[in-house]
Write a protein that holds these residues in place. Structure first.
Motif, PDB file in Angstrom:
ATOM      1  N   GLN A 315       0.856  -1.201   0.000  1.00 54.65           N
ATOM      2  CA  GLN A 315       0.000   0.000   0.000  1.00 54.65           C
ATOM      3  C   GLN A 315       0.884   1.241   0.000  1.00 54.65           C
ATOM      4  OE1 GLN A 315      -2.991   0.243   3.140  1.00 54.65           O
ATOM      5  NE2 GLN A 315      -2.757   2.500   3.164  1.00 54.65           N
ATOM      6  N   GLN A 316       0.853   1.954  -1.113  1.00 56.14           N
ATOM      7  CA  GLN A 316       1.627   3.190  -1.204  1.00 56.14           C
ATOM      8  C   GLN A 316       0.968   4.279  -0.346  1.00 56.14           C
ATOM      9  OE1 GLN A 316       4.480   3.825  -2.503  1.00 56.14           O
ATOM     10  NE2 GLN A 316       4.873   2.376  -4.193  1.00 56.14           N
ATOM     11  N   PRO A 317       1.754   5.172   0.223  1.00 55.84           N
ATOM     12  CA  PRO A 317       1.180   6.275   1.006  1.00 55.84           C
ATOM     13  C   PRO A 317       0.516   7.295   0.092  1.00 55.84           C
ATOM     14  CG  PRO A 317       3.530   6.604   0.763  1.00 55.84           C
ATOM     15  CD  PRO A 317       3.225   5.263   0.146  1.00 55.84           C
ATOM     16  N   THR A 318      -0.456   8.016   0.626  1.00 59.93           N
ATOM     17  CA  THR A 318      -1.071   9.146  -0.098  1.00 59.93           C
ATOM     18  C   THR A 318      -0.437  10.428   0.439  1.00 59.93           C
ATOM     19  OG1 THR A 318      -3.143   7.944  -0.370  1.00 59.93           O
ATOM     20  CG2 THR A 318      -3.211  10.348  -0.625  1.00 59.93           C
ATOM     21  N   VAL A 319       0.368  11.042  -0.390  1.00 59.48           N
ATOM     22  CA  VAL A 319       1.173  12.191   0.040  1.00 59.48           C
ATOM     23  C   VAL A 319       0.303  13.432   0.187  1.00 59.48           C
ATOM     24  CG1 VAL A 319       3.009  13.784  -0.660  1.00 59.48           C
ATOM     25  CG2 VAL A 319       3.330  11.314  -0.907  1.00 59.48           C
ATOM     26  N   THR A 320       0.512  14.125   1.286  1.00 57.99           N
ATOM     27  CA  THR A 320      -0.103  15.442   1.502  1.00 57.99           C
ATOM     28  C   THR A 320       1.005  16.443   1.806  1.00 57.99           C
ATOM     29  OG1 THR A 320      -2.133  14.476   2.393  1.00 57.99           O
ATOM     30  CG2 THR A 320      -1.709  16.783   2.901  1.00 57.99           C
ATOM     31  N   LEU A 321       1.058  17.526   1.020  1.00 57.55           N
ATOM     32  CA  LEU A 321       2.071  18.564   1.224  1.00 57.55           C
ATOM     33  C   LEU A 321       1.478  19.733   1.996  1.00 57.55           C
ATOM     34  CD1 LEU A 321       3.757  18.693  -2.308  1.00 57.55           C
ATOM     35  CD2 LEU A 321       4.620  17.569  -0.247  1.00 57.55           C
ATOM     36  N   VAL A 322       2.239  20.218   2.940  1.00 49.81           N
ATOM     37  CA  VAL A 322       1.833  21.407   3.696  1.00 49.81           C
ATOM     38  C   VAL A 322       2.986  22.396   3.675  1.00 49.81           C
ATOM     39  CG1 VAL A 322       0.196  20.191   5.175  1.00 49.81           C
ATOM     40  CG2 VAL A 322       2.596  20.365   5.867  1.00 49.81           C
ATOM     41  N   PRO A 323       2.690  23.710   3.770  1.00 51.31           N
ATOM     42  CA  PRO A 323       3.761  24.708   3.781  1.00 51.31           C
ATOM     43  C   PRO A 323       4.701  24.508   4.966  1.00 51.31           C
ATOM     44  CG  PRO A 323       1.629  25.738   3.379  1.00 51.31           C
ATOM     45  CD  PRO A 323       1.352  24.330   3.783  1.00 51.31           C
ATOM     46  N   ASP A 324       5.961  24.722   4.712  1.00 47.75           N
ATOM     47  CA  ASP A 324       6.979  24.637   5.763  1.00 47.75           C
ATOM     48  C   ASP A 324       7.987  25.750   5.531  1.00 47.75           C
ATOM     49  OD1 ASP A 324       8.527  23.780   7.888  1.00 47.75           O
ATOM     50  OD2 ASP A 324       9.612  22.292   6.700  1.00 47.75           O
ATOM     51  N   GLY A 325       7.635  26.953   6.008  1.00 49.73           N
ATOM     52  CA  GLY A 325       8.493  28.107   5.752  1.00 49.73           C
ATOM     53  C   GLY A 325       8.514  28.435   4.280  1.00 49.73           C
ATOM     54  N   ALA A 326       9.707  28.458   3.713  1.00 49.08           N
ATOM     55  CA  ALA A 326       9.834  28.743   2.284  1.00 49.08           C
ATOM     56  C   ALA A 326       9.655  27.504   1.438  1.00 49.08           C
ATOM     57  CB  ALA A 326      11.195  29.364   2.008  1.00 49.08           C
ATOM     58  N   HIS A 327       9.524  26.338   2.082  1.00 44.51           N
ATOM     59  CA  HIS A 327       9.480  25.087   1.347  1.00 44.51           C
ATOM     60  C   HIS A 327       8.229  24.303   1.730  1.00 44.51           C
ATOM     61  CE1 HIS A 327      13.515  26.086   0.018  1.00 44.51           C
ATOM     62  NE2 HIS A 327      13.852  26.278   1.292  1.00 44.51           N
ATOM     63  N   TRP A 328       8.315  22.949   1.663  1.00 43.47           N
ATOM     64  CA  TRP A 328       7.146  22.103   1.888  1.00 43.47           C
ATOM     65  C   TRP A 328       7.512  20.927   2.774  1.00 43.47           C
ATOM     66  CZ3 TRP A 328       3.141  24.628  -0.085  1.00 43.47           C
ATOM     67  CH2 TRP A 328       3.393  25.515  -1.132  1.00 43.47           C
TER      68      TRP A 328
END
Length: 382
Positions: A315-328
């Protein structure tokens, strides 16, 4: 002979009345010289009165025309009106030449603005329409300046701005004016999650407008000079990040306007990270060891191996991106690996096949490099 004399006498007698008539007329007209000066005086008086009235009317007309001409061309209000007309028609370059608009670094610093503020937005391409400009008041101040207040529409927003105007000199008998306080302002902009953004559709890169250029800190605000009044819509629309846009109304001369924009990852970018994470985990699964090196999953057993472990990702993960300063940042997310391996018991030497799912979790960081590519680091979610 007698007849001739008689005829002559007759002629004389006959002409006497003729000669006498003018005499009688002259005697009758003798009083006229005394009446002519009175009529002449009355006529002259009427003429002078008429001339006086015409003169007053002319002076009034010239005064009214002069007042209108002054208000239209030479007053503080007309000076401000011309500046607004230039902004309304997008003539940014000419607006900068209006006396008192342009400022140097020392003047910016004295006004509390960054001395190294960029002039990138002082151009036609970055101007939004300014409509219905109207002078609402002009008040002379005790210090010799005049405060000119204007109203206008900037896009869907209505605004009011007050300008301080002072006399700059004379051209002949006409006064000239300048802004006592520059109508420019400064937006201090922080864009999180992107180095590229647009202002009213004009593309800008943080590294182009920062005094540090390529070494600019992505989270350090950049100062951008703008015209007042003016509406500036700031947005991010790149393959990596986007925002719906933030509208900023610059309505106060030499004001500092802090703006913080948080970009969100695009679906395309999230999908690209998802693909890279799946590829990374699939590569981890090729390692025929119980604890794949640098990978977020593994297995510990108390017995000996009787075969080479075989991994797969169940089972592959479902990626969720959130802001992290200038990056993610990749939020912690569950996934499942699967292992098949023969295990030999250290007690009795028996062999059994281990075929089971191995749940694990992962997280990670996504750093946007100066060349625009992304560096992905996957962690074990701990």
């Amino acid at each position: 002979m007698d007849d001739a004399r008689e005829g002559t006498a007759g002629d004389a007698v006959g002409r006497a009345p003729t000669a006498a008539a003018p005499a009688v007329g002259a005697d009758a007209a003798a009083p006229q010289p005394a009446r002519r000066p009175a009529r002449r005086r009355r006529s002259l008086g009427r003429d002078l009165t008429a001339i006086g009235i015409v003169g007053v009317l002319l002076v009034g007309a010239f005064g009214a025309a002069g007042a209108v001409l002054y208000d239209d061309l030479y007053s503080p209000s007309s000076f401000v009106r011309r500046y607004l007309d230039l902004l309304s028609t997008g003539n940014a370059a000419e607006a900068l030449t209006v006396p008192g608009v342009a400022v140097d670094s020392a003047a910016l610093q004295n006004s509390g603005l960054p001395a190294d503020a960029s002039e990138a937005l002082l151009r036609r391409a970055a101007l939004a329409p300014l409509t219905h400009p109207e002078i609402t008041s002009a008040t002379a101040e005790d210090d010799g300046t005049t405060t000119v207040t204007v109203s206008y529409d900037a896009g869907p927003h209505s605004g009011t701005t007050a300008f301080r105007v002072e006399r700059a000199g004379w051209v002949g008998v006409a006064p000239t004016w300048r802004f006592a306080t520059s109508p420019l302002a400064a937006i201090e902009l922080t864009v999180r999650g992107a180095t590229q953004f647009a202002v009213n559709g004009f593309e800008v890169d943080t590294r182009q407008v920062s005094p540090d250029r390529a070494d600019a800190d992505p989270l350090e605000p950049v100062a951008l000079l703008v015209f007042s009044p003016g509406l500036y819509s700031i947005s991010v629309d790149t393959p990596i990040a986007s925002t719906p846009g933030v509208a900023v109304l610059s309505d106060t001369p030499l004001a500092k306007i802090p703006v913080d924009v948080q970009a969100q990852p695009t679906e395309k970018f999230t999908a690209a990270v998802q693909e890279q994470v799946e590829s990374f985990l699939s590569t981890c699964a090729t390692q025929q060891v119980l604890q794949p090196t640098g990978c977020p999953f593994g297995l510990v057993v108390q017995n000996r191996l009787a075969s080479t472990p075989t991994w797969s990702i169940a089972q592959q993960p479902t990626v969720t991106l959130v802001p992290d300063g200038a990056h993610w940042r990749i939020e912690k997310v569950p996934a499942v690996a699967h292992i098949t391996v023969d295990i030999r018991s250290i007690f009795d030497g028996s062999v059994r096949t281990l075929d089971e799912a191995v749940p694990f979790s992962l997280d990670g960081t996504v750093t946007i490099l100066p060349d625009g590519t992304a560096s992905i680091q996957v962690g074990d979610g701990s």
